[in-house]
Design a protein around this motif. Structure first.
Motif, PDB file in Angstrom:
ATOM      1  N   ILE A 120      -0.993   4.318   8.255  1.00  0.00           N
ATOM      2  CA  ILE A 120      -0.654   3.007   7.713  1.00  0.00           C
ATOM      3  C   ILE A 120      -0.693   1.965   8.825  1.00  0.00           C
ATOM      4  CG2 ILE A 120       1.858   3.236   8.020  1.00  0.00           C
ATOM      5  CD1 ILE A 120       0.076   1.580   5.075  1.00  0.00           C
ATOM      6  N   ILE A 123      -4.136   0.575   9.202  1.00  0.00           N
ATOM      7  CA  ILE A 123      -4.384  -0.427   8.156  1.00  0.00           C
ATOM      8  C   ILE A 123      -3.716  -1.731   8.549  1.00  0.00           C
ATOM      9  CG2 ILE A 123      -3.873  -1.064   5.780  1.00  0.00           C
ATOM     10  CD1 ILE A 123      -4.951   1.293   4.913  1.00  0.00           C
ATOM     11  N   PHE A 138       1.433   4.284  -2.961  1.00  0.00           N
ATOM     12  CA  PHE A 138       1.318   5.732  -2.810  1.00  0.00           C
ATOM     13  C   PHE A 138       2.678   6.429  -2.846  1.00  0.00           C
ATOM     14  CE2 PHE A 138      -2.819   4.399  -1.379  1.00  0.00           C
ATOM     15  CZ  PHE A 138      -3.634   5.353  -1.934  1.00  0.00           C
ATOM     16  N   VAL A 171       0.840  -1.199   0.000  1.00  0.00           N
ATOM     17  CA  VAL A 171       0.000   0.000   0.000  1.00  0.00           C
ATOM     18  C   VAL A 171       0.875   1.249   0.000  1.00  0.00           C
ATOM     19  CG1 VAL A 171      -1.646   1.328   1.382  1.00  0.00           C
ATOM     20  CG2 VAL A 171      -1.968  -1.116   1.094  1.00  0.00           C
ATOM     21  N   LEU A 172       1.913   1.221   0.863  1.00  0.00           N
ATOM     22  CA  LEU A 172       2.816   2.381   0.923  1.00  0.00           C
ATOM     23  C   LEU A 172       3.490   2.603  -0.424  1.00  0.00           C
ATOM     24  CD1 LEU A 172       4.548   2.173   4.407  1.00  0.00           C
ATOM     25  CD2 LEU A 172       2.888   3.830   3.606  1.00  0.00           C
TER      26      LEU A 172
END
Lengths: 416, 375
Positions: free
Chosen positions: B328, B331, B31, B27-28
């Motif tokens: 984060i 998440i 982005f 996910v990081l």
């Protein structure tokens, strides 16, 4: 009497008329403290507040009819609010609704993979979805909304709504460019007892009706049709009633449950997107405020029937709308509760249940005394009316509720 | 056999955590941030003494919340209402503590008793409704959560406010020093250096530890605990062998609520010394997550609570350094929960299949130790 028994529509209309008459009487008694108990504005707000709850309720019905308990509705609605607002911002409000629905469906997919695919307990998976969804929304807001003007980690910039519709003739909508007369408002302005009140309710429903609300309302007959009138719906319900039997007849139970839970998430996502796009015009953290749970309550309240969920959501929407518009109207509502209790007491008396009747009379006396002795109801009470009503329904009407027989049970193919 | 059991039991949470780290890293990366930078930053900030103190403070209420939820889970009873129970209990206990004047230890005990009674009574409603009217506890506790939070708002606003307060922060009167819980800084500092930045390790941690030990002893050493576990494993078998299901449900809910009542006290007794608007909410829901990750075992819950507490207390550095958004971590926590419950389910299935296979081989090749070979 014969006609009454035969026509469901007529019965519902009579019931609705009864509600309007009661409200109307309460309104007369409560004048001049409040004029909002029954008015165009209240009816309009009620519908708008009821739609997200209705959608969550429908979502719950789809999942539970297939035998999967979905307490992840709340989280799926949160996904709907975020994706709805993002879509509306990026591509316009209609796409916002579509993307919100997709976001909710993704949440449903997650729940389906966990419960149907891996056989995780339904409640456990639902709780996990409810934990994950707000975290995702917050993270995504920080990444996407924070860099836009008016946006931040807990909020999106303002988004447009999909627009409203005025019905021609009834509420003065345009018809082929011709501004039709607004008949209902004309009746409302006459201030005739009862007739004007009925007109006000109808006008509230038909006047500046959001297109999204219209779609949501058509989903009720659509759900009824699909679930009860098609082979596909029968298979879904069979998976929720007796999956082993359904499997022996060649129904692909896993597939049915999967589809139902994804549809459930999509409906919840629609509800979330409705909140963000139509109700508030912005994504804000925590704006779902437990409506997913209330939707779940309407499932039970409405006995796993879409029309029942509609009634539940209208009731809760009404409490919500009143509290928003006029706090004194909430106080007048106590009168209504008192009257309802008297009616229930009479019914109990007619059926020979004397002790229940006595309890109901005492309760109604207490409520009426509360009405007479106070000026205003504590602001904390109206928001929790749905929860209290649900508890009362569960406590007093459990015997009349019937949930799908295999609801919430883990199903593994080939295992009894 | 037992080595395989242990390996399987450990494999699930480790895999779940690794999977969550991997997914959060993806996910990081999606982005445009380098996940390695973020994780190393968190590790270096997270291994400082002050962060450990913070971790302990955050883990203490989470541990209690996890135990409260786990008590129900062990007999398949879902107490989703821990959230409402602990907030209401904290408010009433803080008010009771401020209203009386007692010698030091008694004062704290009184506050704890009030909190446990309130939590217990509120959870008891759901238990009573389940056995008397057949209302499913998930629905009733969800509904009662809303009722409890509304009651907290109403009570704080109208009856329990501090009369001498001139600020607009709504709060109850302060609990006098005799009702405050001492911190453990001096104990920690004898082994390490001085704790800076005004951080205090809440002494309530010891109470939480005691609750964990009691929970373990209750489950494994008492009749009631055995009944509870038996009902959770097989309600019909338990009933057939003389366990009263209704009494067990009510007792479990009361117990769960009593522990839930304690959740707010580390903060109330250790730091704020009152209930105010800044009181931490949402621990009830995180408690569910902690119990799920910890597999409802007192030891597992401790690990999960420490993990969640550590993640929460080392996440803020991400915002300071600006490598990655701290969200984060939320998440990561959410994914851990989902991944863990799926992993446990998979491991369970593997274990069942393995046991069935072992049993089958034992049947086919009877060894001299079994009776079958003799006959």
């Amino acid at each position: 009497m014969q006609l009454l028994r035969s026509s469901i529509v007529l019965r519902w209309m009579l019931a609705a008329l009864g509600v309007v008459i009661t409200l109307s009487i309460c309104q007369e008694l409560a004048r001049p403290t409040t004029t909002d108990l029954i008015s165009t504005g209240t009816a309009e707000a009620t519908l708008r507040r009821a739609v997200p709850i209705l959608l969550a309720g429908l979502g719950g019905i789809w999942a539970e009819r297939a035998g999967v308990v979905n307490i992840g509705l709340e989280g799926m609605m949160v996904l709907g609010t975020w994706f709805g607002a993002w879509g509306a911002l990026e591509f316009g409000p209609w796409w916002g609704l579509v993307i919100g629905v997709t976001g909710g469906a993704l949440g449903g997919l997650l729940h389906a993979v966990a419960t149907v695919g891996f056989g995780v307990d339904h409640i456990v998976s639902g709780v996990a979805v409810n934990i994950l969804a707000p975290a995702m929304a917050r993270f995504l807001s920080g990444e996407v909304f924070a860099e836009r003007s008016g946006g931040g980690i807990t909020q999106s910039p303002r988004v447009d709504s999909v627009g409203n519709l005025d019905l021609p003739f009834l509420s003065g909508g345009d018809l082929l460019g011709w501004g039709t007369p607004d008949l209902l408002s004309w009746f409302v302005d006459k201030n005739w007892l009862l007739i004007s009140d009925i007109a006000a309710v109808l006008s509230g429903i038909t006047n500046s009706l959001s297109w999204a609300s219209l779609i949501a309302l058509t989903l009720i007959p659509l759900s009824v049709f699909i679930l009860w009138r098609t082979p596909f719906g029968l298979r879904i319900r069979a998976s929720g009633e007796h999956p082993v039997a359904a499997d022996s007849l060649g129904v692909s139970v896993y597939q049915m449950k999967f589809i139902a839970v994804v549809v459930s998430g999509a409906l919840a996502g629609f509800g979330g997107a409705f909140i963000a796009i139509e109700q508030t015009g912005v994504y804000r953290e925590g704006q779902v405020q437990g409506r997913g749970f209330i939707g779940l309550a309407t499932v039970i309240f409405g006995n796993w029937q879409p029309v029942g969920a509609l009634l539940g959501s209208l009731l809760f929407g009404f409490a919500d709308a009143l509290q928003l518009r006029d706090r004194t109207a909430v106080h007048a509502l106590l009168l209504l509760v008192g009257a309802a209790l008297v009616a229930l007491a009479l019914r109990a008396l007619m059926r020979g249940k004397h002790s229940s009747a006595a309890i109901l009379v005492c309760a109604s006396a207490a409520v009426l005394w509360w009405y007479a002795a106070t000026e205003e109801v504590a602001g904390e009470l109206p928001p929790i009316t749905p929860h209290l009503v649900t508890l009362l329904v569960l406590v007093f009407a459990t015997s009349r509720l019937r949930m799908p027989a295999a609801n919430g049970l883990r199903y593994r193919r080939g295992q009894e | 056999m037992s080595i395989r059991r242990v390996a399987l039991a450990l494999a699930a949470p480790v895999c779940a955590f690794a999977f969550s780290i991997g997914l959060s890293s993806l996910v990081l990366m999606a982005f445009g941030t380098n996940p390695m930078d973020a994780w190393t930053e968190m590790l270096s900030y997270g291994t400082r003494l002050e962060t450990f103190v913070e971790t302990g403070n955050r883990a203490t209420p989470l541990y209690l919340a996890g135990i409260a939820v786990a008590i129900g889970f062990r007999m398949n009873l879902f107490n989703i209402g821990v959230e409402g129970q602990y907030v209401l209990a904290a408010l009433l206990a803080a008010s009771a503590g401020a209203a009386v004047d007692l010698p030091p230890i008694l004062h704290v005990i009184l506050i704890m008793v009030v909190a446990m009674t309130v939590g217990s009574a509120f959870a008891g409603i759901a238990g009573y409704l389940k056995v008397s009217r057949g209302v499913h506890e998930v629905i009733s506790t969800i509904m009662l959560n809303a009722v409890a939070l509304a009651a907290v708002g109403f009570l704080l606003r109208s009856w329990l406010l501090d009369k001498n307060d001139t600020t607009l922060n709504m709060m109850t009167p302060e609990i006098p020093p005799s009702g405050q819980f001492p911190h453990l800084n001096s104990l920690v500092e004898t082994f390490t250096r001085e704790i800076t930045r005004g951080r205090q390790l809440w002494g309530f941690m010891l109470v939480a530890l005691a609750v964990g030990v009691l929970f373990y002893a209750f489950l494994n050493r008492t009749r009631a605990g055995f009944d509870l576990r038996a009902t959770g494993l097989n309600p019909f078998a338990a009933e057939a062998s003389g366990v009263d299901p209704a009494a067990t449900v009510v007792r479990t809910m009361l117990l769960s609520g009593a522990v839930a009542g304690l959740i707010g006290l580390p903060e109330v007794l250790g730091q704020a010394h009152r209930y105010d608007l800044g009181f931490t909410r949402g621990l009830g829901f995180t408690g569910i997550a902690v119990a799920l990750v910890g597999r409802n075992h007192p030891g597992g819950i401790a690990v999960a609570a420490l993990l969640f507490g550590w993640l929460d207390s080392s996440a803020p550095i991400l915002d300071v350094v600006g490598d990655a958004p701290r969200e984060i971590v939320s998440i990561l926590q959410g994914v851990v929960v989902l991944a863990a419950v799926v992993a446990y389910e998979v491991v369970n299935r593997i274990r069942r299949v393995a046991e069935a296979r072992d049993a089958a081989t034992a049947m086919q090749h009877p060894t001299e130790t079994t009776d079958r070979s003799v006959s």
